[in-house]
Design a protein around this motif. Structure first.
Motif, PDB file in Angstrom:
ATOM      1  N   ILE A  45     -86.657 -12.305 -36.809  1.00  0.00           N
ATOM      2  CA  ILE A  45     -86.624 -13.524 -35.604  1.00  0.00           C
ATOM      3  C   ILE A  45     -88.171 -14.383 -35.610  1.00  0.00           C
ATOM      4  CG2 ILE A  45     -86.676 -13.493 -33.062  1.00  0.00           C
ATOM      5  CD1 ILE A  45     -85.325 -11.051 -32.816  1.00  0.00           C
ATOM      6  N   GLU A  46     -87.970 -15.333 -35.599  1.00  0.00           N
ATOM      7  CA  GLU A  46     -89.146 -16.406 -35.608  1.00  0.00           C
ATOM      8  C   GLU A  46     -88.991 -17.187 -34.165  1.00  0.00           C
ATOM      9  OE1 GLU A  46     -91.476 -19.864 -38.042  1.00  0.00           O
ATOM     10  OE2 GLU A  46     -90.123 -18.562 -39.175  1.00  0.00           O
ATOM     11  N   PRO A  47     -89.917 -16.972 -33.179  1.00  0.00           N
ATOM     12  CA  PRO A  47     -89.945 -17.864 -32.109  1.00  0.00           C
ATOM     13  C   PRO A  47     -90.436 -19.220 -32.370  1.00  0.00           C
ATOM     14  CG  PRO A  47     -90.686 -15.485 -31.629  1.00  0.00           C
ATOM     15  CD  PRO A  47     -90.692 -15.755 -33.048  1.00  0.00           C
ATOM     16  N   LEU A  48     -89.771 -20.345 -31.896  1.00  0.00           N
ATOM     17  CA  LEU A  48     -90.547 -21.694 -32.168  1.00  0.00           C
ATOM     18  C   LEU A  48     -91.006 -22.113 -30.876  1.00  0.00           C
ATOM     19  CD1 LEU A  48     -87.814 -23.287 -34.686  1.00  0.00           C
ATOM     20  CD2 LEU A  48     -89.906 -22.005 -35.251  1.00  0.00           C
ATOM     21  N   PHE A  49     -90.090 -22.154 -29.781  1.00  0.00           N
ATOM     22  CA  PHE A  49     -90.454 -22.659 -28.639  1.00  0.00           C
ATOM     23  C   PHE A  49     -90.219 -21.870 -27.479  1.00  0.00           C
ATOM     24  CE2 PHE A  49     -89.266 -26.170 -31.498  1.00  0.00           C
ATOM     25  CZ  PHE A  49     -90.526 -26.924 -31.564  1.00  0.00           C
ATOM     26  N   ARG A  50     -90.483 -22.028 -26.343  1.00  0.00           N
ATOM     27  CA  ARG A  50     -89.935 -21.292 -24.918  1.00  0.00           C
ATOM     28  C   ARG A  50     -89.877 -22.550 -24.008  1.00  0.00           C
ATOM     29  NH1 ARG A  50     -94.104 -16.640 -23.932  1.00  0.00           N
ATOM     30  NH2 ARG A  50     -93.194 -17.032 -21.791  1.00  0.00           N
ATOM     31  N   LYS A  51     -88.688 -23.450 -24.228  1.00  0.00           N
ATOM     32  CA  LYS A  51     -88.572 -24.442 -23.566  1.00  0.00           C
ATOM     33  C   LYS A  51     -87.073 -24.642 -23.242  1.00  0.00           C
ATOM     34  CE  LYS A  51     -91.744 -27.844 -25.861  1.00  0.00           C
ATOM     35  NZ  LYS A  51     -91.974 -28.961 -26.470  1.00  0.00           N
ATOM     36  N   ASP A  52     -86.719 -25.273 -22.058  1.00  0.00           N
ATOM     37  CA  ASP A  52     -85.654 -25.547 -21.657  1.00  0.00           C
ATOM     38  C   ASP A  52     -85.280 -26.778 -22.677  1.00  0.00           C
ATOM     39  OD1 ASP A  52     -83.612 -27.773 -20.091  1.00  0.00           O
ATOM     40  OD2 ASP A  52     -83.596 -25.567 -18.867  1.00  0.00           O
ATOM     41  N   SER A  53     -83.914 -26.778 -22.894  1.00  0.00           N
ATOM     42  CA  SER A  53     -83.517 -27.961 -24.059  1.00  0.00           C
ATOM     43  C   SER A  53     -83.596 -29.188 -23.754  1.00  0.00           C
ATOM     44  CB  SER A  53     -82.216 -27.567 -24.527  1.00  0.00           C
ATOM     45  OG  SER A  53     -81.054 -27.849 -23.485  1.00  0.00           O
ATOM     46  N   LEU A  54     -83.505 -29.532 -22.176  1.00  0.00           N
ATOM     47  CA  LEU A  54     -84.030 -30.783 -22.048  1.00  0.00           C
ATOM     48  C   LEU A  54     -85.399 -31.267 -21.997  1.00  0.00           C
ATOM     49  CD1 LEU A  54     -82.022 -30.756 -18.353  1.00  0.00           C
ATOM     50  CD2 LEU A  54     -81.412 -32.179 -20.746  1.00  0.00           C
ATOM     51  N   LEU A  56     -87.045 -30.388 -25.164  1.00  0.00           N
ATOM     52  CA  LEU A  56     -87.133 -30.340 -26.512  1.00  0.00           C
ATOM     53  C   LEU A  56     -87.269 -32.037 -26.848  1.00  0.00           C
ATOM     54  CD1 LEU A  56     -84.721 -27.997 -27.976  1.00  0.00           C
ATOM     55  CD2 LEU A  56     -87.139 -27.738 -27.671  1.00  0.00           C
ATOM     56  N   THR A  57     -88.192 -32.455 -27.701  1.00  0.00           N
ATOM     57  CA  THR A  57     -88.609 -33.602 -28.001  1.00  0.00           C
ATOM     58  C   THR A  57     -88.005 -33.784 -29.441  1.00  0.00           C
ATOM     59  OG1 THR A  57     -90.708 -32.737 -29.155  1.00  0.00           O
ATOM     60  CG2 THR A  57     -90.684 -33.704 -26.658  1.00  0.00           C
ATOM     61  N   GLU A  58     -88.059 -35.171 -29.694  1.00  0.00           N
ATOM     62  CA  GLU A  58     -87.542 -35.534 -31.178  1.00  0.00           C
ATOM     63  C   GLU A  58     -88.566 -34.772 -32.354  1.00  0.00           C
ATOM     64  OE1 GLU A  58     -84.758 -36.757 -32.400  1.00  0.00           O
ATOM     65  OE2 GLU A  58     -84.229 -36.681 -30.447  1.00  0.00           O
ATOM     66  N   GLU A  59     -89.887 -34.599 -31.959  1.00  0.00           N
ATOM     67  CA  GLU A  59     -90.908 -33.894 -32.617  1.00  0.00           C
ATOM     68  C   GLU A  59     -90.398 -32.346 -32.905  1.00  0.00           C
ATOM     69  OE1 GLU A  59     -91.723 -36.067 -30.234  1.00  0.00           O
ATOM     70  OE2 GLU A  59     -92.455 -37.717 -31.395  1.00  0.00           O
TER      71      GLU A  59
END
Length: 159
Positions: A45-54, A56-59
């Protein structure tokens, strides 16, 4: 088979903070889900973000694509928020030579009533049987990210 799991946040990883009186994206829950199910498949497992998908940016999507593209694993599972999962899936479809499955949950894994456990298990099974390509695994079905839509009224995905 070795499976790489990237986590991005979303409802699957949410929990309620009584201090903030709000739902927050917490630590990734997929490892606990897989351990509870006694999954014996080799995974990392590799965590990338801890964000709501709304959020998430293009970056952020470009980072997801680059991580998947350059990881040596041929089988990739991505936990993702449901609102923009298809958008990320479409971006990932440019990657060849891998089987990539995105999944998420309508209700957090920490809730008593949740689809998270089922969706993660279903996605992991799908990952082992599908040919190369990019797929969404939700509600017991496999979807093409280019043709799927989230039905908000029914709280499910449809082709």
């Amino acid at each position: 088979m070795h499976v790489k799991i990237f986590t991005t946040g979303g409802s699957l990883d949410k929990g309620y903070s009584s201090h903030e009186s709000a739902f927050l994206v917490l630590e990734p829950q997929v490892d606990a889900v897989l351990r509870e199910a006694n999954v014996t498949l080799q995974y990392e497992i590799e965590p990338l973000f801890r964000k709501d998908s709304l959020e998430l940016t293009e970056e952020d999507r470009e980072i997801i694509c680059e991580k998947v593209r350059w990881d040596p694993a041929k089988h990739v599972l991505i936990t993702h928020g449901t609102d923009t999962m298809a958008l990320t899936g479409e971006r990932l479809s440019r990657i060849e030579g891998k089987t990539i499955v995105l999944t998420g949950a309508m209700q957090p894994a920490s809730f008593k009533q949740t689809d998270a456990h089922f969706n993660v298990g279903f996605a992991l099974a799908a990952l082992q049987t599908l040919p190369e390509g990019v797929y969404l695994a939700m509600n017991g079905r496999i979807f093409d990210p280019g043709t799927v839509r989230k039905n908000l009224a029914m709280d499910r995905f449809e082709g």
